[in-house]
Design an enzyme around this catalytic site. Structure first.
Site, mmCIF file in Angstrom:
data_model
loop_
_atom_site.group_PDB
_atom_site.id
_atom_site.type_symbol
_atom_site.label_atom_id
_atom_site.label_comp_id
_atom_site.label_asym_id
_atom_site.label_seq_id
_atom_site.Cartn_x
_atom_site.Cartn_y
_atom_site.Cartn_z
ATOM 1 N N HIS A 166 -40.662 29.693 49.158
ATOM 2 C CA HIS A 166 -39.107 29.069 48.704
ATOM 3 C C HIS A 166 -40.138 27.673 50.088
ATOM 4 O O HIS A 166 -39.613 26.506 49.389
ATOM 5 C CB HIS A 166 -37.763 29.167 48.992
ATOM 6 C CG HIS A 166 -36.914 28.746 48.602
ATOM 7 N ND1 HIS A 166 -36.263 27.688 49.259
ATOM 8 C CD2 HIS A 166 -36.623 28.727 47.349
ATOM 9 C CE1 HIS A 166 -35.673 27.024 48.387
ATOM 10 N NE2 HIS A 166 -35.504 27.140 47.417
ATOM 11 N N GLU A 167 -39.429 28.157 50.990
ATOM 12 C CA GLU A 167 -39.223 26.670 52.273
ATOM 13 C C GLU A 167 -40.870 25.955 51.720
ATOM 14 O O GLU A 167 -40.865 24.430 52.162
ATOM 15 C CB GLU A 167 -39.676 27.188 53.782
ATOM 16 C CG GLU A 167 -38.014 28.252 53.870
ATOM 17 C CD GLU A 167 -37.264 27.400 54.445
ATOM 18 O OE1 GLU A 167 -37.395 26.556 54.781
ATOM 19 O OE2 GLU A 167 -35.940 27.106 52.948
ATOM 20 N N SER A 168 -42.389 26.408 51.489
ATOM 21 C CA SER A 168 -43.558 25.921 51.591
ATOM 22 C C SER A 168 -43.877 25.612 50.008
ATOM 23 O O SER A 168 -44.680 25.039 49.962
ATOM 24 C CB SER A 168 -44.544 26.502 51.714
ATOM 25 O OG SER A 168 -44.731 27.358 51.798
ATOM 26 N N ILE A 193 -42.197 27.500 57.370
ATOM 27 C CA ILE A 193 -40.801 27.814 57.232
ATOM 28 C C ILE A 193 -39.717 26.880 57.759
ATOM 29 O O ILE A 193 -38.589 26.723 57.936
ATOM 30 C CB ILE A 193 -40.169 29.238 58.399
ATOM 31 C CG1 ILE A 193 -38.791 30.129 57.915
ATOM 32 C CG2 ILE A 193 -39.979 28.559 59.760
ATOM 33 C CD1 ILE A 193 -39.154 31.394 58.283
ATOM 34 N N ARG A 222 -34.702 31.884 46.349
ATOM 35 C CA ARG A 222 -35.133 32.731 47.212
ATOM 36 C C ARG A 222 -34.333 34.026 46.780
ATOM 37 O O ARG A 222 -35.545 34.490 46.760
ATOM 38 C CB ARG A 222 -33.544 32.090 48.393
ATOM 39 C CG ARG A 222 -34.230 31.008 49.072
ATOM 40 C CD ARG A 222 -33.675 30.468 50.049
ATOM 41 N NE ARG A 222 -33.507 29.236 50.482
ATOM 42 C CZ ARG A 222 -34.026 28.462 51.372
ATOM 43 N NH1 ARG A 222 -35.097 29.694 52.224
ATOM 44 N NH2 ARG A 222 -34.032 27.406 51.905
#
Length: 229
Positions: free
Chosen positions: A68-70, A96, A178
């Protein structure tokens, strides 16, 4: 189960099983709607996850958050370099997406022998390579997420640590996304719903024990001991 090793006996127990492989990582990515990643990235991600944990539930949660972050390991820096955000120039870097000067200071002290200035002066070091982007992600997870998320039975607890300021509610659209990634990762990694043991899970255990002479050995009940003359 406790086993007493007789004199002059040697007990050797070694069981290893990676919690994630390159093939499984790429399957998780495609299940989540992303493309597979090149080997120079996937090998780094898989290696560091397997070094970090033996627990498939934790691995599934970690992978979901990283994806999700990347954007599926496609980005090692925040889009638009955090334009307009109060934390610039310490915008999201690493898989992250580490942000804020105080986090850069803490990471710098950890990676550079107590020197908090290195990453404050050269923040791009965190996103310079897949290796460093994973290393800082593992560091953040081990230092902050593990402590506050407990035994990893609550995925949203990990989200709150990572981005609770913007996604405090499990029903927030991004928080739900997420969780969807986590569900897909958990399915690929075959994470059991009742896996509450953070430190020891039989299918992901790496263990070694040596007993020489009359020594009492405490062995995991799911495994037992093998004594060799």
């Amino acid at each position: 189960m406790r086993t007493v090793c007789a004199p002059k006996q040697i007990i050797i127990l070694v069981l290893t099983m990676a919690v994630i492989t390159v093939a499984k990582l790429n399957k998780i990515l495609t299940e989540c709607g992303f493309s597979e990643v090149k080997s120079d990235v996937s090998s780094v991600v898989v290696k560091q996850i397997n070094e970090m944990t033996n627990n498939r539930k934790e691995a599934a949660m970690f992978v979901a958050q990283l994806i999700h972050e990347s954007g599926g390991f496609q980005h090692r820096e925040e889009c638009n370099e955090g334009a307009g955000q109060p934390y610039v120039p310490y915008y999201g870097r690493g898989y992250i997406q580490l942000t804020w000067d105080y986090n850069y200071k803490a990471a710098s002290k950890f990676f550079f022998e107590g020197d908090e200035r290195v990453l404050l002066e050269k923040p791009n070091l965190l996103s310079a390579s897949p290796e460093m982007s994973m290393r800082v992600s593992v560091w953040f997870w081990e230092k902050y997420v593990r402590e506050k998320a407990g035994s990893f039975n609550d995925f949203h607890a990990t989200t709150k640590v990572i981005n609770g300021g913007l996604e405090p509610d499990p029903e927030h659209p991004k928080a739900k996304k997420r969780y969807e990634y986590y569900q897909k990762a958990a399915k690929v990694l075959e994470t059991p719903d009742n896996d509450h043991n953070y430190l020891l899970y039989a299918a992901g255990l790496t263990a070694a024990a040596v007993c020489v002479g009359a020594v009492v050995c405490a062995c995991p009940p799911v495994l037992g001991c093998l004594c060799l003359l």
